[in-house]
Structure formats: structure tokens, C-alpha cells
Design a protein around this motif. Sequence first.
Motif, PDB file in Angstrom:
ATOM      1  N   ALA A 209      13.410  -7.170   1.825  1.00  0.00           N
ATOM      2  CA  ALA A 209      12.662  -7.985   2.788  1.00  0.00           C
ATOM      3  C   ALA A 209      11.730  -7.081   3.589  1.00  0.00           C
ATOM      4  CB  ALA A 209      13.626  -8.713   3.726  1.00  0.00           C
ATOM      5  N   ASN A 210      12.266  -5.966   4.047  1.00  0.00           N
ATOM      6  CA  ASN A 210      11.446  -5.047   4.830  1.00  0.00           C
ATOM      7  C   ASN A 210      10.352  -4.421   3.966  1.00  0.00           C
ATOM      8  OD1 ASN A 210      11.659  -1.870   6.352  1.00  0.00           O
ATOM      9  ND2 ASN A 210      10.865  -3.692   7.338  1.00  0.00           N
ATOM     10  N   ASP A 211      10.690  -4.119   2.714  1.00  0.00           N
ATOM     11  CA  ASP A 211       9.703  -3.479   1.848  1.00  0.00           C
ATOM     12  C   ASP A 211       8.576  -4.450   1.468  1.00  0.00           C
ATOM     13  OD1 ASP A 211       9.214  -0.900   0.854  1.00  0.00           O
ATOM     14  OD2 ASP A 211       9.344  -1.736  -1.171  1.00  0.00           O
ATOM     15  N   ILE A 212       8.942  -5.697   1.225  1.00  0.00           N
ATOM     16  CA  ILE A 212       7.914  -6.693   0.894  1.00  0.00           C
ATOM     17  C   ILE A 212       6.979  -6.886   2.097  1.00  0.00           C
ATOM     18  CG2 ILE A 212       7.595  -9.177   0.435  1.00  0.00           C
ATOM     19  CD1 ILE A 212      10.090  -8.954  -1.444  1.00  0.00           C
ATOM     20  N   CYS A 213       7.546  -6.887   3.301  1.00  0.00           N
ATOM     21  CA  CYS A 213       6.710  -6.992   4.510  1.00  0.00           C
ATOM     22  C   CYS A 213       5.800  -5.770   4.643  1.00  0.00           C
ATOM     23  CB  CYS A 213       7.583  -7.119   5.755  1.00  0.00           C
ATOM     24  SG  CYS A 213       8.369  -8.726   5.886  1.00  0.00           S
ATOM     25  N   ARG A 214       6.339  -4.610   4.332  1.00  0.00           N
ATOM     26  CA  ARG A 214       5.523  -3.374   4.405  1.00  0.00           C
ATOM     27  C   ARG A 214       4.325  -3.471   3.461  1.00  0.00           C
ATOM     28  NH1 ARG A 214       4.905   0.727   1.107  1.00  0.00           N
ATOM     29  NH2 ARG A 214       6.558   0.035  -0.302  1.00  0.00           N
ATOM     30  N   VAL A 215       4.568  -3.889   2.230  1.00  0.00           N
ATOM     31  CA  VAL A 215       3.475  -3.994   1.254  1.00  0.00           C
ATOM     32  C   VAL A 215       2.493  -5.089   1.703  1.00  0.00           C
ATOM     33  CG1 VAL A 215       2.875  -4.415  -1.160  1.00  0.00           C
ATOM     34  CG2 VAL A 215       4.958  -3.168  -0.604  1.00  0.00           C
ATOM     35  N   ALA A 216       3.032  -6.149   2.298  1.00  0.00           N
ATOM     36  CA  ALA A 216       2.164  -7.250   2.760  1.00  0.00           C
ATOM     37  C   ALA A 216       1.186  -6.743   3.819  1.00  0.00           C
ATOM     38  CB  ALA A 216       3.020  -8.386   3.314  1.00  0.00           C
ATOM     39  N   VAL A 217       1.671  -5.960   4.780  1.00  0.00           N
ATOM     40  CA  VAL A 217       0.794  -5.436   5.834  1.00  0.00           C
ATOM     41  C   VAL A 217      -0.255  -4.519   5.222  1.00  0.00           C
ATOM     42  CG1 VAL A 217       0.694  -3.951   7.885  1.00  0.00           C
ATOM     43  CG2 VAL A 217       2.521  -5.647   7.674  1.00  0.00           C
TER      44      VAL A 217
END
Length: 428
Positions: free
Chosen positions: A364-372
Amino acid sequence: MPDPTVAPPLPHIAGDATALTAQQRELIGLAALLGREKFAPRAARWDREASFPFENFADLREAGLLGICVPKAHGGLGADFATYVMVAAELGRHCGSTALSFNMHVSSTMWSGFIADSLDMSVAERSDHERIRTIHFQRVVAEGKVYSQPFSEGGAAAAGKAPWGTLASRADDARGGYHVRGKKIFASLSGAADYYGVLCTLEDTVHGGGTLRDSIYLAVPADAPGVRITGEWDPLGMRGTVSRTLLLDDVWVPPEARLMPEGLYFQAAQRFPHMFATLSPTYMGIAQAAYDFTLAYLRGEVPGTPPVKRRMYPTKQVAVAEMRIKLEQTRALFLQTAREARVDPDKDARMRLLAAHYTIMENANDICRVAVRTCGGQAMLKTLPLERLYRDSRCGSLMLPWTAELCVDRLGRECLYEAGERDEAIES
Ligand SMILES: Cc1cc2nc3c(=O)[nH]c(=O)nc-3n(C[C@H](O)[C@H](O)[C@H](O)COP(=O)(O)OP(=O)(O)OC[C@H]3O[C@@H](n4cnc5c(N)ncnc54)[C@H](O)[C@@H]3O)c2cc1C
């Protein structure tokens, strides 16, 4: 032929909708409706103010969702584990703080409900538990009361490595019941819950008391004399959970405060590990939300932003593909383990559950990181939800009892050792 000027519908949080039961479809649909129309538009406010989403809880109450895991015989919706976690993920997609706080409430009803039903009790204990839980379930279903689940104490207890420092002793007067004293940190729903479901160590039991086996799970009324909430709440993320410190200064509770019979929590913790995996569905929803946002942003379809398309750049397409792959890997594990919840799962299922919990929290955190990174600077302004998703997603793998580190710890050890196995001492 789909209309190319209309945004495609949001993908289903629980994958293939045809694999769902009628109740799952209905309740996920209800959560999606509430989430889209009410919770998502309000989410920035709870985050900005670090205030509790009382309005969202009023909506959950009105929709009957406070009783989602209360058995049908007690007037609830009687949802099973898989159904609940799918609904929780859909809520997390729209407001992480609401979904996580809701989980603390629902877990209380689940532990007293179908988890307790699956465990060993004497006939007398079961009948007493039935009598007592009727009181708690009625409060939820008929009065709309909210329960929370503060168990963290800042020591080794919440990780399951030491007895609870919060102590309960039997009241020795005619009223019976217990006196509770101690401190719980990170008590989500502080000031919002009507009852705090507090895990304590019972001091005087038949075998002496004071051990993990002597855990007792008590509903402490928020307005009982001796209950106090202290401390600041100004965290990085999940700000609407309002997880302040709960002080319990010799609080008396009646015998009917028992949410489980004495000693049953220990049995539950040993035999029903899915009880600790209800925090991750919120983060499954956050992962989905970050992906949803990225798609809409790159297509130039985020309301309130100029209709600038960025989807034609190959680097964006690669990033979205990476996000989708990670999202599907996460969802696959989430759904499989959701459907495996049962008493005494075999070792393989236990290991998979830890792997799933770890994967959801970290991905979840990694997907958010890539999203930003992919959407870029304008997308992380506070007027848009992505930066909140990013901050909220960071909290998941810190949550006891199954932090990312503790999942790895247990997985590594338990994959390599069978119960009771020891190594010979290595000579130096
Ligand atoms: C938004 C939010 C809401 C929360 N809501 C609740 C709630 O409602 N109820 C509740 O009870 N708690 C709640 N928590 C608390 C949470 O579950 C943890 O207890 C808390 O984050 C632990 O913080 P700590 O610094 O005290 O951890 P520590 O116990 O100091 O641990 C720090 C890290 O060390 C590692 N660690 C800890 N123990 C061991 C060990 N024995 N062996 C090896 N490694 C270890 C873990 O990986 C952990 O991340 C919430 C937390 C957050 C962030």
C-alpha cells in the motif's frame, strides 16, 4: 460500445464480482456508495483537523453497518470474515481513518461473535457468554453504541510477548465484577467510543494469575469513574482515528463487561490468527485508491484539475503497469486469505496470512510512493487526496501485533522450524 467521453466505472475492490455472495455484493455496494458520496468528500477535514469522523459513524449507524459482524440471531447483519474485510477495504478506499476506526469497533463484535463461537468453552461458559454478549450486541444494534479496541501499551504486550500491563482484579464486594488499572496508548476512537474494549491481565485466577493465559477482555464504559483520556494527537497519517492515551485509574466494571469469558482471548489468539489481520483491509483500500487516482489523473479526469492528459508518455504507462501488477498481487493474497479464515488453520494458511498482511501493508505504501512520483508535483498538493493516501499508507506496517518487522520475524522462524524444534548448541 463504451462512450469514450465518459470515465470508466471504478474497478471492483474484491476482484471478480461473480465470485461474491449476494450479501457481499450488497454490502460492498453499500460501502462504495457511502464512501463515494459521503466519506471521500469529508476525508480532508478529519485529516486537516485530526478530528474524529462522527458524521461518518452516524452514516454507518444509519446504514446498519455498526452491526455488520453481530450475528443475525442478535439483530445484526451476520457477516463472516471474508465479507467484513471486503467491506472494510471498500471503506478504506474512500477514507482510511474511518475504515481503521470502524475496524476497531467491528473487531470487538467479531471477537465476541463468530470467533468466540468457534472456540472451546464449557456449556456453562457458553451460556454465560451468550447472556452477556446479548447485552453488548443490543447496545450496538438497538442503541448504535460504538466500541473500540485499545490494547497497545508501549511495552511488549501488544506484540504478544508479555502479559498485559493493564491489570484487572476481582471486586470482592457483592456487586462482583472487576477493578481495572493501567494505561493504553494509541487508543483509536478516544473520546468517540462509548465502550473501550480493554485487554488486561487478570491477577487472581485458579492457577495464580498474571500470565498471558490470564488475559481478560473487558468493555469499559467511556463515562465510568476513573477513565481519562490524555495526550496530544498530531500524527503523520490516519489522523481521524484520534488515537490518544487512555488512563484507567481503578475503574470498576460489572461482570457483564466481559466481552469474552475469562481465558478465552488466549485461546482465540492461538487458534484464530485471522483475528489479528483485520487492520490490513483498510490499507488494501488505500492501495486501490492510489491506483484509482493515478489513472484518473493521467487521463486528465480528476475533478477540479485542468483536463491535461499525461497518459501518452511511455514512462507513465510503465509506472501504471507496475502499480497494477503490485495491486493485483496484493489483492490476490488479500482475497485468498480472507476466504481462509477459520479456527485452527493449518501451518501453510498461517504462513500465508502473515505474508498477506505484510504484503498489503508494505505494498500500500509502495503503490502510494509510485503514485506520487508518477503523477508529479501538482498531484501532491493538499487540495487532492494523494498526499493523504501517501501519509495514511505509511502507518499500516507500524501497527501491532503484526508490524511488518514482526511478520518477517515470525515467518522466517516458523517456516524453518516445526513446533518444539530446537538447534543443537553450536560450538565455537
Ligand atoms: C493510526 C494508528 C492507530 C492505532 N490504533 C490503535 C488502536 O486502536 N488500538 C491499539 O491497541 N493500538 C493502536 N495503534 C498502535 C499500534 O498498533 C502500535 O501499538 C503502535 O504503533 C506501536 O508503537 P510503538 O512505538 O510503541 O512500538 P514498539 O512496541 O516500540 O515497537 C517499535 C517497532 O519495534 C518492533 N517490535 C516491537 N516489539 C518487538 C519484539 N518483541 N520483537 C521484535 N521487534 C519488535 C516492531 O516492528 C515495531 O514496529 C495504532 C497505531 C496507529 C499508527
